[in-house]
Design a protein around this motif. Structure first.
Motif, PDB file in Angstrom:
ATOM      1  N   ILE A 217      43.818 -22.218  24.845  1.00 23.91           N
ATOM      2  CA  ILE A 217      42.757 -21.953  24.406  1.00 23.91           C
ATOM      3  C   ILE A 217      42.142 -20.341  24.598  1.00 23.91           C
ATOM      4  N   ALA A 218      42.998 -19.786  26.439  1.00 20.52           N
ATOM      5  CA  ALA A 218      42.876 -17.557  26.371  1.00 20.52           C
ATOM      6  C   ALA A 218      43.525 -17.313  25.804  1.00 20.52           C
ATOM      7  N   LEU A 219      44.800 -17.764  24.894  1.00 19.47           N
ATOM      8  CA  LEU A 219      45.629 -16.667  24.350  1.00 19.47           C
ATOM      9  C   LEU A 219      44.591 -16.638  22.591  1.00 19.47           C
ATOM     10  N   ILE A 220      43.790 -17.608  22.285  1.00 13.70           N
ATOM     11  CA  ILE A 220      43.000 -17.374  21.452  1.00 13.70           C
ATOM     12  C   ILE A 220      42.373 -16.612  21.288  1.00 13.70           C
ATOM     13  N   VAL A 221      41.506 -16.522  22.487  1.00 12.12           N
ATOM     14  CA  VAL A 221      40.255 -16.087  22.639  1.00 12.12           C
ATOM     15  C   VAL A 221      40.387 -14.234  23.198  1.00 12.12           C
TER      16      VAL A 221
END
Length: 463
Positions: free
Chosen positions: A119-123
């Protein structure tokens, strides 16, 4: 099947040779139910602990290494969203470390780390102050990519772990070519993606190879335990058969023969007493004995044998070197019963004898040796009918069932000597065996010895 046949001592003497270094105490509590698994350092559960703790240690090291880079990149990111993401990722790693220590929720917390990281990578591009400004270095998430793929290998089934190991590096490669990811060249981004994918794949292969190997070990161990339990049951059944046969010979058959030979009132009284004794033994055989490791002094066994020998009025008793020795109670019972049977055989079948002796001594193996001998008529063991139970069941098999050995030396006109030893002693080097059903039989010019492993017949006249 009664429990009395499955004595710990008998298991040691019979089953350890077949199953190698198996400790019977590991199976003692649940002998006829679910076997208690022995301690095994290579098992699926323990390898999971080792793997998870290794990943947790690496995660802590990488998190500490990442912390300066994360703090250095905070100025270019929105504090309201970037800080919570960093805290969530750090807390998930901390919770995972605690889970590996308490051995609870390991896969769940590892899955949380993998999900939070993705999630951190996507956002990542969305939490930049200005997405068009080129970041001067790699995103700090790069240093935790291997941690995330390793956690996915622990938490997810193989297929989903493979998908995660491929997808996550690809997402990072896409972020890497953006300004918020440093606007790297396509080749460099591809190299970073392949590097992360290969590293995650190696970790995934190691984890699943170890899991597969330990699964096979556990399966083999379970199969071995199942076979061991079957062997124990067979052993217990055979021991019970030996005990029942010995009771039939020592009590029931002797009572019937005594009753058949009654000629006066005194004989009738004796036959009645023998019948009562036989009934009591049969009732005891129907019960159960406890499976404990209680011991008794050899001196107590000597006192009982002395009393039995004195009752015959024919034996000279000698004892030496038995002070301080102790043996299991079930062994003492077997030694006593076999010795009494040997004395009864001598009185009933040896005929007139100038000398009958009973000798009890220590044997140098923290056990004892009992010798019953006479100068009677002797016999030829090879001429005995196989249906006879006296020596074969009441003496030889009974002693074998507790881990001892009984040897009968006799020849016509030369008397008879029965030597009972516990624990089993090694057969001498000059013993000759033919490898067949007569294994353990040693022929000498003046005598024939029967070792406990012999399957030959008993003495004629039901000695």
């Amino acid at each position: 099947m009664s429990k009395r046949a499955a004595r710990p001592g008998a298991l040691v003497s019979t089953d350890t040779a077949a199953f190698g270094a198996v400790n019977p105490a590991d199976f003692q509590d649940d002998l006829f139910g679910r076997p208690r698994h022995p301690r095994n350092p290579i098992s699926h559960a323990q390898i999971e602990i080792v793997l998870s703790r290794s990943v947790a240690g690496v995660a802590v090291v990488f998190a500490l290494q990442t912390l300066p880079f994360m703090l250095g990149q905070l100025e270019s990111r929105k504090p309201g969203s970037a800080v919570p993401i960093g805290i969530a990722l750090g807390l998930s790693i901390l919770v995972f470390v605690v889970a590996t220590l308490v051995r609870r929720g390991i896969r769940t917390t590892a899955g949380i780390i993998a999900a939070v990281y993705l999630i951190a990578l996507i956002v990542w591009p969305l939490v930049m102050r200005d997405p068009t400004v080129v970041l001067d270095s790699k995103p700090w998430l790069w240093y935790l990519c291997t941690v995330a793929t390793s956690c996915a290998a622990i938490a997810f089934p193989l297929l989903w772990a493979i998908i995660y190991t491929v997808v996550t590096p690809v997402v990072f490669g896409l972020v890497r070519v953006l300004p918020s990811g440093g606007e790297a060249e396509n080749l460099l981004a591809a190299l970073d993606t392949c590097y992360a994918m290969l590293l995650g794949g190696v970790v995934l292969i190691i984890i699943y190879v170890l899991r597969d190997a330990t699964d096979k070990v556990d399966t083999a161990q379970s199969n071995a335990l199942a076979k061991y339990a079957v062997a124990v049951r067979h052993h217990a059944t055979e021991m019970e058969r030996v005990e029942v046969d010995s009771i039939v010979h020592d009590s029931v058959l002797a009572t019937l023969l005594s009753a058949a030979g009654v000629r006066n009132s005194k004989g009738a009284v004796l036959a009645a007493a023998m019948a009562r004794s036989a009934i009591i033994r049969l009732q005891e055989a129907n019960g159960e004995r406890t499976l404990d490791d209680a011991t008794t002094d050899v001196s107590r066994l000597v006192d009982r044998l002395r009393g039995a020998a004195l009752n015959t009025g024919a034996f000279t008793i000698t004892e030496r070197g038995v002070d301080g020795l102790s043996i299991p109670e079930f062994v003492a019972e077997a030694l006593y019963a076999a010795s009494v049977q040997a004395m009864v055989n001598s009185v009933q079948h040896a005929g007139p004898a100038q000398m009958r002796s009973l000798t009890i001594c220590g044997n140098g193996q923290s056990g004892c040796r009992i010798e019953i001998s006479d100068t009677g008529c002797g016999f030829d063991p090879t001429s005995v009918a196989s249906a006879r139970l006296g020596v074969r069941v009441s003496i030889r098999d009974r002693i074998a069932s507790v881990g001892g050995v009984a040897v009968v030396n006799s020849s016509p006109g030369q008397g008879t000597t029965v030597v009972i030893s516990w624990p089993r002693v090694e057969v001498s080097a000059d013993s000759e065996t033919d490898g067949g059903s007569d294994a353990g039989l040693r022929v000498a010019p003046a005598s024939v010895e029967y070792a406990v492993t012999s399957l030959d017949a008993d003495r004629a006249g039901d000695r």
